[in-house]
Design a protein around this motif. Structure first.
Motif, PDB file in Angstrom:
ATOM      1  N   LYS A  84       0.925  -1.136   0.023  1.00 47.46           N
ATOM      2  CA  LYS A  84       0.052   0.033  -0.017  1.00 47.46           C
ATOM      3  C   LYS A  84       0.900   1.226   0.034  1.00 47.46           C
ATOM      4  O   LYS A  84       1.911   1.569   0.784  1.00 47.46           O
ATOM      5  CB  LYS A  84      -1.061  -0.119   1.095  1.00 47.46           C
ATOM      6  N   THR A  85       0.790   2.080  -1.105  1.00 49.70           N
ATOM      7  CA  THR A  85       1.354   3.410  -1.106  1.00 49.70           C
ATOM      8  C   THR A  85       0.713   4.361  -0.188  1.00 49.70           C
ATOM      9  O   THR A  85      -0.463   4.460   0.058  1.00 49.70           O
ATOM     10  CB  THR A  85       1.514   3.931  -2.572  1.00 49.70           C
ATOM     11  N   LYS A  86       1.479   5.353   0.623  1.00 44.39           N
ATOM     12  CA  LYS A  86       0.871   6.211   1.456  1.00 44.39           C
ATOM     13  C   LYS A  86       1.422   7.752   0.952  1.00 44.39           C
ATOM     14  O   LYS A  86       2.488   7.735   0.662  1.00 44.39           O
ATOM     15  CB  LYS A  86       1.525   6.263   2.711  1.00 44.39           C
ATOM     16  N   ALA A  87       0.710   8.485   1.002  1.00 42.31           N
ATOM     17  CA  ALA A  87       0.853   9.888   0.271  1.00 42.31           C
ATOM     18  C   ALA A  87       1.726  10.474   1.670  1.00 42.31           C
ATOM     19  O   ALA A  87       1.134  10.316   2.811  1.00 42.31           O
ATOM     20  CB  ALA A  87      -0.405  10.627   0.114  1.00 42.31           C
ATOM     21  N   LYS A  88       2.827  11.031   1.378  1.00 42.09           N
ATOM     22  CA  LYS A  88       3.472  11.632   2.379  1.00 42.09           C
ATOM     23  C   LYS A  88       3.074  13.200   2.720  1.00 42.09           C
ATOM     24  O   LYS A  88       4.128  14.157   2.653  1.00 42.09           O
ATOM     25  CB  LYS A  88       4.999  11.631   2.435  1.00 42.09           C
ATOM     26  N   SER A  89       1.993  13.466   2.889  1.00 42.68           N
ATOM     27  CA  SER A  89       1.291  14.759   3.117  1.00 42.68           C
ATOM     28  C   SER A  89       1.663  15.358   4.503  1.00 42.68           C
ATOM     29  O   SER A  89       1.712  14.642   5.380  1.00 42.68           O
ATOM     30  CB  SER A  89      -0.177  15.057   2.791  1.00 42.68           C
ATOM     31  N   LYS A  90       1.904  16.572   4.771  1.00 39.39           N
ATOM     32  CA  LYS A  90       2.271  17.293   5.806  1.00 39.39           C
ATOM     33  C   LYS A  90       0.986  17.848   6.503  1.00 39.39           C
ATOM     34  O   LYS A  90       0.876  18.596   7.419  1.00 39.39           O
ATOM     35  CB  LYS A  90       3.234  18.193   6.046  1.00 39.39           C
ATOM     36  N   SER A  91      -0.341  17.582   5.926  1.00 39.93           N
ATOM     37  CA  SER A  91      -1.474  18.407   6.371  1.00 39.93           C
ATOM     38  C   SER A  91      -1.873  17.877   7.595  1.00 39.93           C
ATOM     39  O   SER A  91      -1.602  16.766   8.093  1.00 39.93           O
ATOM     40  CB  SER A  91      -2.620  18.363   5.201  1.00 39.93           C
ATOM     41  N   ALA A  92      -2.496  18.714   8.525  1.00 41.84           N
ATOM     42  CA  ALA A  92      -3.027  18.454   9.874  1.00 41.84           C
ATOM     43  C   ALA A  92      -4.272  17.332   9.579  1.00 41.84           C
ATOM     44  O   ALA A  92      -4.043  16.593  10.543  1.00 41.84           O
ATOM     45  CB  ALA A  92      -3.802  19.648  10.434  1.00 41.84           C
ATOM     46  N   ILE A  93      -4.870  17.476   8.505  1.00 44.73           N
ATOM     47  CA  ILE A  93      -5.887  16.135   8.485  1.00 44.73           C
ATOM     48  C   ILE A  93      -5.497  14.916   8.199  1.00 44.73           C
ATOM     49  O   ILE A  93      -5.610  14.286   8.745  1.00 44.73           O
ATOM     50  CB  ILE A  93      -6.964  16.651   7.338  1.00 44.73           C
ATOM     51  N   ASP A  94      -4.338  14.775   7.355  1.00 37.97           N
ATOM     52  CA  ASP A  94      -3.690  13.566   7.173  1.00 37.97           C
ATOM     53  C   ASP A  94      -2.887  13.210   8.411  1.00 37.97           C
ATOM     54  O   ASP A  94      -2.892  11.990   8.632  1.00 37.97           O
ATOM     55  CB  ASP A  94      -2.616  13.661   6.029  1.00 37.97           C
ATOM     56  N   ARG A  95      -2.395  14.155   9.195  1.00 36.05           N
ATOM     57  CA  ARG A  95      -1.683  13.683  10.363  1.00 36.05           C
ATOM     58  C   ARG A  95      -2.603  12.979  11.346  1.00 36.05           C
ATOM     59  O   ARG A  95      -2.525  12.119  11.995  1.00 36.05           O
ATOM     60  CB  ARG A  95      -0.865  14.880  11.056  1.00 36.05           C
ATOM     61  N   ALA A  96      -3.960  14.106  11.339  1.00 33.43           N
ATOM     62  CA  ALA A  96      -5.009  13.455  12.306  1.00 33.43           C
ATOM     63  C   ALA A  96      -5.338  11.924  11.978  1.00 33.43           C
ATOM     64  O   ALA A  96      -5.824  11.114  12.765  1.00 33.43           O
ATOM     65  CB  ALA A  96      -6.103  14.300  12.139  1.00 33.43           C
ATOM     66  N   SER A  97      -5.416  11.807  10.597  1.00 33.71           N
ATOM     67  CA  SER A  97      -6.110  10.358  10.056  1.00 33.71           C
ATOM     68  C   SER A  97      -4.920   9.304  10.660  1.00 33.71           C
ATOM     69  O   SER A  97      -5.364   8.305  10.845  1.00 33.71           O
ATOM     70  CB  SER A  97      -6.171  10.445   8.359  1.00 33.71           C
TER      71      SER A  97
END
Length: 166
Positions: free
Chosen positions: A83-96
């Motif tokens: 599974k590939t994961k997006a390495k986003s730094k957004s607060a929503i992605d971190r919360a997820s």
């Protein structure tokens, strides 16, 4: 939550991940709804009393043990999948990510706490089990709300992927 504000990478789940997700969800929900009366059954169990033996209480315990086994398998499958994961730094992605990690931890620990209470006779762990279960169910509701948000607001197909339709 994933991919809400930024990078949108296609995520797909293999059949093992999908089946384990829904099997664990069904068992946890089942145990949540049949947990009424477990306090009394636990006290009787601690007193070695057969009075009021409850088949549902035994089923609750065995379903909890099954959840532990399935969660361990699910974690292994997750690490083995590509599974590939997006390495986003957004607060929503971190919360997820935090919610998902807490869910995995609680899916394992809640039944472990219950097993410790039941099999080792540690009353306090029964209380910990109940509190942790309520925390986990709150996160489950948040997780479900996020899935619906993805499906009907973001329209990114995340829910359909977990249903095996994408």
């Amino acid at each position: 939550f994933a991919s809400f504000a930024g990078q949108t990478k296609k995520r797909s789940y293999n059949i093992a991940q999908i089946l384990l997700h829904w099997a664990i969800a069904a068992l946890i929900i089942f145990n949540y709804f049949v947990s009424d009366g477990m306090g009394r059954a636990f006290r009787q169990h601690l007193n070695d009393s057969d009075t009021g033996y409850n088949l549902v209480a035994s089923l609750h315990v065995y379903v909890g043990l099954a959840v532990i086994a399935l969660v361990v398998i699910r974690i292994i499958v997750r690490f083995m999948s590509n599974k590939t994961k997006a390495k986003s730094k957004s607060a929503i992605d971190r919360a997820s990510r935090i919610v998902h990690e807490c869910l995995y931890l609680l899916m394992f620990l809640v039944p472990v706490f219950g097993a410790i209470a039941w099999y080792l006779g540690i009353h306090f762990m029964g209380d910990v089990h109940e509190i942790a279960m309520n925390i986990m169910m709150t996160l489950v509701l948040l997780h479900a709300a996020a899935a619906l948000f993805h499906q009907y607001v973001l329209k990114d197909g995340t829910l359909l992927k977990m249903l095996g339709q994408r």
